[in-house]
Design an enzyme around this catalytic site. Structure first.
Site, short mmCIF file in Angstrom:
data_model
loop_
_atom_site.label_atom_id
_atom_site.label_comp_id
_atom_site.label_asym_id
_atom_site.label_seq_id
_atom_site.Cartn_x
_atom_site.Cartn_y
_atom_site.Cartn_z
N ASN A 201 0.91 -1.27 0.07
CA ASN A 201 0.10 0.00 -0.09
C ASN A 201 0.82 1.32 0.03
O ASN A 201 1.50 1.71 1.06
CB ASN A 201 -0.93 -0.03 1.28
CG ASN A 201 -1.65 1.42 1.44
OD1 ASN A 201 -1.72 2.00 0.54
ND2 ASN A 201 -2.29 1.54 2.63
N TRP A 202 1.07 1.83 -1.22
CA TRP A 202 2.07 3.16 -1.29
C TRP A 202 1.28 4.42 -0.42
O TRP A 202 1.88 5.32 -0.76
CB TRP A 202 1.92 3.16 -2.79
CG TRP A 202 3.01 2.14 -3.40
CD1 TRP A 202 3.37 0.98 -2.90
CD2 TRP A 202 3.32 2.12 -4.91
NE1 TRP A 202 3.95 0.19 -4.05
CE2 TRP A 202 4.10 0.78 -5.09
CE3 TRP A 202 3.17 2.99 -5.75
CZ2 TRP A 202 4.60 0.52 -5.98
CZ3 TRP A 202 3.86 2.68 -7.04
CH2 TRP A 202 4.27 1.49 -7.25
N LYS A 203 -0.01 4.25 -0.06
CA LYS A 203 -0.62 5.33 0.28
C LYS A 203 -0.49 6.75 -0.36
O LYS A 203 -0.52 6.42 -1.92
CB LYS A 203 -0.25 5.57 1.76
CG LYS A 203 -0.07 4.39 2.56
CD LYS A 203 0.03 4.78 4.14
CE LYS A 203 0.53 3.41 4.73
NZ LYS A 203 0.14 3.66 6.36
N HIS B 15 -9.45 0.55 5.14
CA HIS B 15 -8.07 0.53 5.67
C HIS B 15 -8.21 1.79 7.05
O HIS B 15 -9.03 2.62 7.11
CB HIS B 15 -7.22 1.32 4.76
CG HIS B 15 -5.70 1.33 5.11
ND1 HIS B 15 -5.28 2.51 6.01
CD2 HIS B 15 -4.70 0.50 5.14
CE1 HIS B 15 -4.02 2.42 6.06
NE2 HIS B 15 -3.65 1.10 5.76
N GLU C 270 -6.57 4.18 7.85
CA GLU C 270 -6.79 5.67 7.61
C GLU C 270 -7.93 5.92 7.22
O GLU C 270 -8.47 7.21 7.29
CB GLU C 270 -5.46 5.84 6.77
CG GLU C 270 -4.04 5.99 7.51
CD GLU C 270 -2.93 5.22 6.60
OE1 GLU C 270 -2.87 5.46 5.33
OE2 GLU C 270 -2.09 5.01 7.43
N GLU D 163 -5.22 -5.36 10.81
CA GLU D 163 -3.98 -4.37 10.79
C GLU D 163 -4.30 -3.62 12.27
O GLU D 163 -5.30 -2.84 12.20
CB GLU D 163 -4.09 -3.51 9.56
CG GLU D 163 -3.74 -4.01 8.26
CD GLU D 163 -3.35 -3.00 7.24
OE1 GLU D 163 -2.15 -2.96 7.04
OE2 GLU D 163 -4.03 -1.88 7.03
N GLY E 59 2.28 2.06 10.60
CA GLY E 59 3.25 3.29 10.48
C GLY E 59 3.96 3.73 11.68
O GLY E 59 4.59 4.87 11.96
N SER F 277 3.67 -2.16 10.37
CA SER F 277 5.09 -2.14 10.39
C SER F 277 5.87 -3.35 10.21
O SER F 277 6.97 -3.83 10.85
CB SER F 277 5.48 -1.68 11.95
OG SER F 277 4.98 -0.24 12.05
N GLY G 209 3.06 -1.23 4.21
CA GLY G 209 2.84 0.22 3.84
C GLY G 209 4.26 0.78 3.60
O GLY G 209 4.77 0.64 2.52
N GLY G 210 4.95 1.46 4.58
CA GLY G 210 6.25 2.02 4.55
C GLY G 210 7.29 1.22 3.52
O GLY G 210 7.65 1.69 2.66
#
Ligand code: PEP
Length: 255
Positions: free
Chosen positions: A10-12, A95, A97, A166, A172, A212, A233-234
């Site tokens: 997930n590149w956000k 998600h 977010e 998640e 994150g 993470s 993610g990151g």
């Protein structure tokens, strides 16, 4: 039948057009043809078409990070499931977010799930508890509420359905859930799916862990029996790290 592992990146809202193209190219080079695993890239919406073009003919698949449930209309800024059809294979729904930054409700998540399933795309349904909910011992109840609400109008799950567990406190933050905590929650997700749809669909349902994840912790997480893959993610923004994560999952689940 063993569940096919799945890792999604997930590149956000990261990467400009050229950086995105560079990453797609590096990942295609490193991951195309990796056996026994589904690898899904979820770039920002403006780069979906280019990413899909770039990945055509490869084993890598494309996912959207979000969707709106109405098919078309005066909904400025939104993208419908109909518009994603033929462009993406997967759509992330719910998600944390979306839920906690944009205020999406369980009911919104249910409508999105219905829209995506109705058009034959594969959802990645994300659920997870806040830190204070975990500390209050509410994790099982939160997962149950989020899943039951999302499934309100769903009669049957498609083959290969994906739920991503998640924990919000791990996204994150660098605070990865221990493999034991992640396993416990993912097993609980499977139990809820079994209660709702039966043992067969629950056994076939793929449950990812996300929060993470990195190249160092991926194998230990993937070694858990109820963890069928990872939502990243990151670390998915780094070709070397994401390639290592996918390879670690493929090796762990294949062995
Ligand atoms: C995510 O965005 O779904 C996620 C898990 O992020 P991170 O890996 O950065 O914690």
């Amino acid at each position: 039948m063993p569940r096919r592992p799945i890792v999604a990146g997930n590149w956000k809202m990261h990467l400009n057009r050229s950086a995105a193209a560079e990453l797609v190219s590096a990942l295609r080079g490193g991951l195309d043809g990796l056996a026994g695993i589904d690898v899904v890239l979820c770039p920002p919406a403006p780069w979906l078409a280019e990413t899909a073009d770039h990945l055509r003919g490869s084993s890598l698949e494309v996912g959207a990070q979000n969707v709106y449930w109405e098919p078309h209309g005066a909904f400025t800024g939104e993208v419908s499931a109909a518009m994603l059809t033929g462009l993406v294979d997967y759509v992330i729904i719910g998600h944390s977010e979306r839920r906690h930054v944009f205020g999406e409700t369980d009911e919104d998540t249910a409508k999105k799930l219905d829209a995506v399933l109705g058009l034959g795309m594969q959802p990645i349904l994300a659920v997870g508890e806040l830190r204070e909910e975990r500390e209050a011992g509410q994790t099982p109840a939160i997962l149950e509420r989020q899943l039951r609400a999302a499934f309100a109008n769903v009669d049957r799950l498609p083959e290969g359905f994906v739920v991503a567990y998640e924990p919000v406190w791990a996204i994150g933050t660098g605070l990865t859930a221990t493999p034991e905590i992640a396993q416990q929650a993912c097993a609980h997700v499977r139990r809820i799916v079994a209660e709702r749809f039966g043992d067969g669909p629950a056994e076939a349902c793929r449950v990812q862990y996300g929060g993470s994840v990195n190249a160092e912790n991926a194998a230990a997480l993937a070694a858990q029996s109820d963890i069928d893959g990872l939502l990243v993610g990151g670390a998915s923004l780094n070709a070397e790290a994401f390639t290592a994560i996918c390879r670690a999952v493929a090796a762990t689940k294949g062995s």
